[in-house]
Design a protein around this motif. Structure first.
Motif, PDB file in Angstrom:
ATOM      1  N   PRO A 104     -97.165  66.883 -56.608  1.00 52.84           N
ATOM      2  CA  PRO A 104     -96.646  66.482 -55.290  1.00 52.84           C
ATOM      3  C   PRO A 104     -96.651  64.967 -55.076  1.00 52.84           C
ATOM      4  O   PRO A 104     -95.765  64.438 -54.397  1.00 52.84           O
ATOM      5  N   VAL A 105     -97.623  64.289 -55.645  1.00 50.34           N
ATOM      6  CA  VAL A 105     -97.674  62.829 -55.513  1.00 50.34           C
ATOM      7  C   VAL A 105     -96.499  62.206 -56.258  1.00 50.34           C
ATOM      8  O   VAL A 105     -95.811  61.326 -55.735  1.00 50.34           O
ATOM      9  N   ARG A 106     -96.267  62.664 -57.482  1.00 51.91           N
ATOM     10  CA  ARG A 106     -95.159  62.121 -58.266  1.00 51.91           C
ATOM     11  C   ARG A 106     -93.816  62.394 -57.585  1.00 51.91           C
ATOM     12  O   ARG A 106     -92.931  61.532 -57.553  1.00 51.91           O
ATOM     13  N   GLU A 107     -93.683  63.604 -57.038  1.00 48.64           N
ATOM     14  CA  GLU A 107     -92.439  63.937 -56.351  1.00 48.64           C
ATOM     15  C   GLU A 107     -92.242  63.072 -55.113  1.00 48.64           C
ATOM     16  O   GLU A 107     -91.118  62.654 -54.801  1.00 48.64           O
ATOM     17  N   ASP A 108     -93.322  62.806 -54.396  1.00 46.47           N
ATOM     18  CA  ASP A 108     -93.262  61.962 -53.205  1.00 46.47           C
ATOM     19  C   ASP A 108     -92.813  60.548 -53.566  1.00 46.47           C
ATOM     20  O   ASP A 108     -91.958  59.954 -52.901  1.00 46.47           O
ATOM     21  N   VAL A 109     -93.369  60.016 -54.641  1.00 48.15           N
ATOM     22  CA  VAL A 109     -92.999  58.670 -55.086  1.00 48.15           C
ATOM     23  C   VAL A 109     -91.541  58.659 -55.544  1.00 48.15           C
ATOM     24  O   VAL A 109     -90.793  57.720 -55.231  1.00 48.15           O
ATOM     25  N   ASP A 110     -91.115  59.686 -56.249  1.00 47.89           N
ATOM     26  CA  ASP A 110     -89.733  59.749 -56.723  1.00 47.89           C
ATOM     27  C   ASP A 110     -88.753  59.794 -55.549  1.00 47.89           C
ATOM     28  O   ASP A 110     -87.698  59.153 -55.579  1.00 47.89           O
ATOM     29  N   ARG A 111     -89.084  60.567 -54.503  1.00 44.67           N
ATOM     30  CA  ARG A 111     -88.227  60.623 -53.318  1.00 44.67           C
ATOM     31  C   ARG A 111     -88.154  59.248 -52.650  1.00 44.67           C
ATOM     32  O   ARG A 111     -87.088  58.827 -52.176  1.00 44.67           O
ATOM     33  N   PHE A 112     -89.272  58.563 -52.638  1.00 46.91           N
ATOM     34  CA  PHE A 112     -89.349  57.229 -52.048  1.00 46.91           C
ATOM     35  C   PHE A 112     -88.423  56.266 -52.795  1.00 46.91           C
ATOM     36  O   PHE A 112     -87.647  55.525 -52.177  1.00 46.91           O
ATOM     37  N   ARG A 125     -93.420  52.055 -61.045  1.00 46.67           N
ATOM     38  CA  ARG A 125     -93.528  53.417 -60.533  1.00 46.67           C
ATOM     39  C   ARG A 125     -94.849  54.060 -60.946  1.00 46.67           C
ATOM     40  O   ARG A 125     -95.528  54.687 -60.120  1.00 46.67           O
ATOM     41  N   GLN A 126     -95.224  53.912 -62.216  1.00 48.40           N
ATOM     42  CA  GLN A 126     -96.459  54.529 -62.680  1.00 48.40           C
ATOM     43  C   GLN A 126     -97.670  53.956 -61.952  1.00 48.40           C
ATOM     44  O   GLN A 126     -98.616  54.674 -61.636  1.00 48.40           O
ATOM     45  N   HIS A 127     -97.634  52.649 -61.662  1.00 53.02           N
ATOM     46  CA  HIS A 127     -98.728  52.039 -60.910  1.00 53.02           C
ATOM     47  C   HIS A 127     -98.813  52.652 -59.518  1.00 53.02           C
ATOM     48  O   HIS A 127     -99.908  52.959 -59.031  1.00 53.02           O
ATOM     49  N   ILE A 128     -97.661  52.823 -58.876  1.00 54.12           N
ATOM     50  CA  ILE A 128     -97.657  53.386 -57.529  1.00 54.12           C
ATOM     51  C   ILE A 128     -98.134  54.832 -57.552  1.00 54.12           C
ATOM     52  O   ILE A 128     -98.931  55.258 -56.697  1.00 54.12           O
ATOM     53  N   VAL A 129     -97.683  55.601 -58.536  1.00 56.95           N
ATOM     54  CA  VAL A 129     -98.124  56.990 -58.658  1.00 56.95           C
ATOM     55  C   VAL A 129     -99.642  57.058 -58.813  1.00 56.95           C
ATOM     56  O   VAL A 129    -100.318  57.858 -58.143  1.00 56.95           O
ATOM     57  N   ALA A 130    -100.179  56.202 -59.680  1.00 57.50           N
ATOM     58  CA  ALA A 130    -101.630  56.212 -59.914  1.00 57.50           C
ATOM     59  C   ALA A 130    -102.398  55.829 -58.655  1.00 57.50           C
ATOM     60  O   ALA A 130    -103.406  56.453 -58.299  1.00 57.50           O
ATOM     61  N   MET A 131    -101.911  54.803 -57.971  1.00 61.04           N
ATOM     62  CA  MET A 131    -102.615  54.354 -56.759  1.00 61.04           C
ATOM     63  C   MET A 131    -102.513  55.379 -55.642  1.00 61.04           C
ATOM     64  O   MET A 131    -103.493  55.647 -54.932  1.00 61.04           O
ATOM     65  N   MET A 132    -101.328  55.987 -55.470  1.00 60.80           N
ATOM     66  CA  MET A 132    -101.174  56.993 -54.421  1.00 60.80           C
ATOM     67  C   MET A 132    -101.982  58.244 -54.730  1.00 60.80           C
ATOM     68  O   MET A 132    -102.544  58.869 -53.830  1.00 60.80           O
ATOM     69  N   GLY A 133    -102.036  58.613 -56.002  1.00 59.56           N
ATOM     70  CA  GLY A 133    -102.846  59.758 -56.373  1.00 59.56           C
ATOM     71  C   GLY A 133    -104.313  59.528 -56.056  1.00 59.56           C
ATOM     72  O   GLY A 133    -105.003  60.422 -55.542  1.00 59.56           O
TER      73      GLY A 133
END
Length: 207
Positions: A104-112, A125-133
């Motif tokens: 769900p985190v990855r999907e949220d970032v992808d939608r963003f 993107r990977q940095h944002i995914v890691a930080m949001m997770g």
């Protein structure tokens, strides 16, 4: 000028300057004798750029080398130059890569990214995914919607930055452009911290 002049004007030791020459980060000077060489303003500016990227920008020498090579390549389109800058800043980070965020985190970032029309293949993107997770797992953030106004403000700032370049991209000071790309991020991060400190003081100041 002699190497001692470079040392005096940059604050770098002669040993450091010679190291940069050996490593190919700084071109050799023009030999005037067996163990003597003279250097130009180009050498001085290159050293100042290296120092700014390493000490203020916080980049390692491998990253600096990549950026210097990109700056020197006049055939490299400006769009690719900026892509290299951002790939270098967001270079492979084993610590970040080890963080596995839930789907769900990855999907949220992808939608963003899709909402903004940004490149989903960017290493950022990977940095944002890691930080949001990480934030979500510890209750620090719910989702990317919170950052939408920030992203739009960042887009406006990036547009202002591009406006500093010649409209046709020709005769661009590529070194200055790269330096701005690196250091503007540091300035913006500091401004956010100052604003955060100010807001906390205003809202939670002891009576």
């Amino acid at each position: 000028m002699r190497i001692s002049d470079l040392s005096r004007q940059t604050g770098m030791s002669t040993a450091t300057i010679k190291f940069y020459i050996r490593e190919g980060l700084l071109p050799p000077g023009r030999l005037t004798a067996r163990n003597q060489a003279v250097y130009s303003e180009c050498h001085l500016r290159r050293l100042q750029l290296i120092r700014a990227l390493t000490t203020v920008g916080g980049l390692g020498l491998a990253s600096v080398r990549t950026l210097l090579e990109a700056i020197a390549d006049d055939d490299l389109p400006l769009a690719e130059l900026y892509a290299i800058v951002n790939r270098t800043i967001c270079a492979h980070d084993p610590v970040i890569d080890e963080i596995v965020a839930e789907e769900p985190v990855r999907e949220d970032v992808d939608r963003f990214f899709e909402t903004l029309g940004w490149d989903p293949d960017s290493p950022a993107r990977q940095h944002i995914v890691a930080m949001m997770g990480t934030l979500r797992s510890l209750g620090g953030a719910d989702g990317m919607d919170f950052f939408l106004p920030h992203a739009r403000a960042a887009a406006e700032l990036a547009e202002q930055e591009m406006d500093l370049l010649p409209s046709d991209g020709m005769k661009t000071d590529r070194a200055a452009a790269v330096l701005r790309a690196v250091l503007f991020g540091e300035v913006l991060s500091s401004l956010r911290r100052l604003a955060q400190e100010h807001q906390a003081a205003q809202r939670f100041r002891a009576a």
